[in-house]
Write an enzyme that holds these catalytic residues in place. Structure first.
Site, mmCIF file in Angstrom:
data_model
loop_
_atom_site.group_PDB
_atom_site.id
_atom_site.type_symbol
_atom_site.label_atom_id
_atom_site.label_comp_id
_atom_site.label_asym_id
_atom_site.label_seq_id
_atom_site.Cartn_x
_atom_site.Cartn_y
_atom_site.Cartn_z
ATOM 1 N N LEU A 19 8.607 -41.165 -85.465
ATOM 2 C CA LEU A 19 10.005 -40.857 -86.091
ATOM 3 C C LEU A 19 10.597 -42.163 -86.289
ATOM 4 O O LEU A 19 11.402 -42.303 -87.283
ATOM 5 C CB LEU A 19 10.772 -40.131 -85.068
ATOM 6 C CG LEU A 19 10.123 -38.709 -84.923
ATOM 7 C CD1 LEU A 19 11.018 -37.788 -83.956
ATOM 8 C CD2 LEU A 19 10.303 -37.984 -86.262
ATOM 9 N N GLY A 20 10.563 -43.354 -85.617
ATOM 10 C CA GLY A 20 11.314 -44.558 -85.809
ATOM 11 C C GLY A 20 10.754 -45.702 -84.705
ATOM 12 O O GLY A 20 9.838 -45.074 -83.818
ATOM 13 N N ARG A 21 11.124 -46.878 -84.843
ATOM 14 C CA ARG A 21 10.709 -47.838 -84.049
ATOM 15 C C ARG A 21 11.897 -48.731 -83.837
ATOM 16 O O ARG A 21 12.706 -48.985 -84.390
ATOM 17 C CB ARG A 21 9.451 -48.376 -84.501
ATOM 18 C CG ARG A 21 9.152 -49.968 -83.954
ATOM 19 C CD ARG A 21 7.887 -50.642 -84.327
ATOM 20 N NE ARG A 21 7.535 -51.629 -83.670
ATOM 21 C CZ ARG A 21 6.457 -52.162 -83.436
ATOM 22 N NH1 ARG A 21 5.269 -51.435 -84.325
ATOM 23 N NH2 ARG A 21 5.878 -53.331 -83.069
ATOM 24 N N GLY A 22 11.929 -49.380 -82.665
ATOM 25 C CA GLY A 22 12.903 -50.393 -82.139
ATOM 26 C C GLY A 22 12.305 -51.626 -81.568
ATOM 27 O O GLY A 22 11.226 -51.681 -81.492
ATOM 28 N N VAL A 27 9.455 -44.016 -81.162
ATOM 29 C CA VAL A 27 9.786 -42.608 -80.889
ATOM 30 C C VAL A 27 8.969 -41.814 -81.787
ATOM 31 O O VAL A 27 8.581 -41.998 -83.106
ATOM 32 C CB VAL A 27 11.221 -42.338 -81.319
ATOM 33 C CG1 VAL A 27 11.747 -40.879 -81.068
ATOM 34 C CG2 VAL A 27 12.058 -43.276 -80.566
ATOM 35 N N LYS A 42 9.802 -41.179 -76.372
ATOM 36 C CA LYS A 42 10.121 -42.812 -76.472
ATOM 37 C C LYS A 42 9.022 -43.280 -75.659
ATOM 38 O O LYS A 42 8.902 -43.163 -74.359
ATOM 39 C CB LYS A 42 11.631 -43.047 -75.740
ATOM 40 C CG LYS A 42 12.589 -42.298 -76.700
ATOM 41 C CD LYS A 42 14.144 -42.591 -76.305
ATOM 42 C CE LYS A 42 14.499 -44.219 -76.378
ATOM 43 N NZ LYS A 42 15.789 -44.239 -76.053
ATOM 44 N N ASP A 136 27.380 -48.405 -75.347
ATOM 45 C CA ASP A 136 26.934 -48.809 -76.702
ATOM 46 C C ASP A 136 27.054 -47.683 -77.504
ATOM 47 O O ASP A 136 26.142 -47.207 -78.572
ATOM 48 C CB ASP A 136 25.337 -49.041 -76.517
ATOM 49 C CG ASP A 136 25.021 -50.018 -77.740
ATOM 50 O OD1 ASP A 136 25.825 -50.849 -78.678
ATOM 51 O OD2 ASP A 136 23.738 -50.039 -78.134
#
Length: 377
Positions: A19-22, A27, A42, A136
């Site tokens: 789904l996504g990356r940080g 994720v 995660k 945050d």
């Protein structure tokens, strides 16, 4: 596919897609086989020198979320280790991060802006009641679920009052500078008021298109730490004074001028959204604030031993956190006002010198000498 996972992990979960990356993790959408349910996982990817810090933040988020059960906060299902790599299992959310729903100008329609602000305040009121500060809050950490409103995400920078150890270096900023309160930038102890400031900044963004201090460069942070922003009332004179006065109060440098709890924000924003009269206690407070001349406002007091700090960037996004070291016990290395005076003085000298040389370079060599009737030898 996804061969990096251990056998035990693959026995429990079937990975569907990424789904996504940080900076610290990826994720995934997955299926939890034992319960036949859709989940989001995660999974830590940090393998370098920050691996210990990334692991601590994963565990901290899991410990925070296990203490909260609220419809406006993402729900934790499980947490564990794949070998020595931590992961968090959360409810799967069908929708979009709030920052992806802003229009081309970075704004939201007023009705949506007030609705989402109210819902975030309701969720954060529950978190504060549990002694948890987010630190945050920003559009990227708010998820809009289809037909169900918003969910607050990413408590990786969260602070559990009286129970949490500091995971970052003293003397640095924690959070996203454009949304962080001035006292947060100064390194003071976490408080509910910091989340209130961030939520007020988010509402400002919904209405204007960018934060009052965008924090694109270090000098923006120095200004934010020591100057009050231009009032949103001046930027949006066509909007209700009840609304603009509320937003200005939320992002006030003086903590006492802000709403004192998320519950107060819920009450005020609900009245604004329903076009009802504001609470009398809030009108009375605003009247007192407006009676104080701007010259009498007090700067944020700086603790001689800062306790907050900056974690490395967690997500690669347009409003990602910045790591800007601040000397311990000092708000900033120089005063912006003094810098402006020095720069102005130097500019005048340079301009004067340029005019002088330009003037004489256009005259003939003879004109440099005084007129005389004597013949030169």
């Amino acid at each position: 596919m996804y061969n990096e996972f251990g056998n035990e992990f693959k026995e429990r979960f079937h990975i569907v897609r990424r789904l996504g990356r940080g900076a610290f993790g990826i994720v995934y959408e997955a299926k939890q086989k034992s319960l036949d349910r859709r989940v989001a996982i995660k999974y830590q990817i940090e393998r370098g020198s920050n691996q210990g810090q990334a692991k601590a933040r994963f565990l901290r988020e899991a410990n925070i979320l296990k203490d909260i059960n609220h419809e406006r906060i993402v729900r934790l299902y499980d947490a564990g280790f794949d070998g020595n790599i931590p992961y968090i299992v959360e409810e799967y959310l069908d929708g979009s991060p709030l920052d992806e729903l802003l229009d081309d100008d970075g704004c939201l329609p007023l009705e949506q802006a007030l609705l989402y602000t109210e819902q975030v305040a309701i969720g954060m009121a529950a978190a504060h009641a549990a002694g948890i500060f987010h630190r945050d809050i920003k559009p990227a950490n708010i998820f809009v679920v289809k037909d169900k409103g918003v969910k607050i995400l990413d408590f990786g920078l969260g602070k559990m009052e009286g129970r949490d150890a500091t995971l970052t270096k003293t003397g640095q900023i924690v959070g996203t500078p454009a949304y962080a309160a001035p006292e947060q930038l100064h390194g003071l102890r976490p408080s509910a008021s910091m989340d209130i400031y961030a939520l007020g900044t988010m509402l400002w963004v919904f209405l204007v298109g960018e934060p009052p201090f965008p924090a694109r460069k270090p000098n923006d942070l120095f200004r934010k730490m020591n100057e009050s922003p231009e009032t949103i009332r001046k930027l949006l004179p066509f909007m209700s004074s009840d609304l603009t006065s509320f937003v200005d109060a939320c992002v006030s440098h003086d903590v006492k001028d802000r709403p004192q709890s998320m519950a107060e924000i819920v009450e005020i924003v609900h009245a604004l959204r329903m076009k009802k009269a504001l609470p009398k206690w809030w009108k009375k407070k605003l009247a007192k604030v407006e009676q104080v001349p701007a010259s009498e406002t007090q700067p944020v007091e700086v603790d001689s031993k800062p306790t907050a700090s900056v974690d490395p960037i967690e997500k690669k996004e347009k409003s990602s956190p910045l790591s800007v070291p601040i000397p311990s016990g000092q708000p900033f290395p120089f005063a912006p006002q003094k810098t402006i005076r020095v720069a102005t003085f130097l500019t005048l000298i340079i301009v004067s010198a340029g005019l002088f040389f330009a003037f004489f370079s256009q005259r003939s060599p003879q004109s440099l000498y005084p007129a005389t009737n004597r013949a030169l030898p």
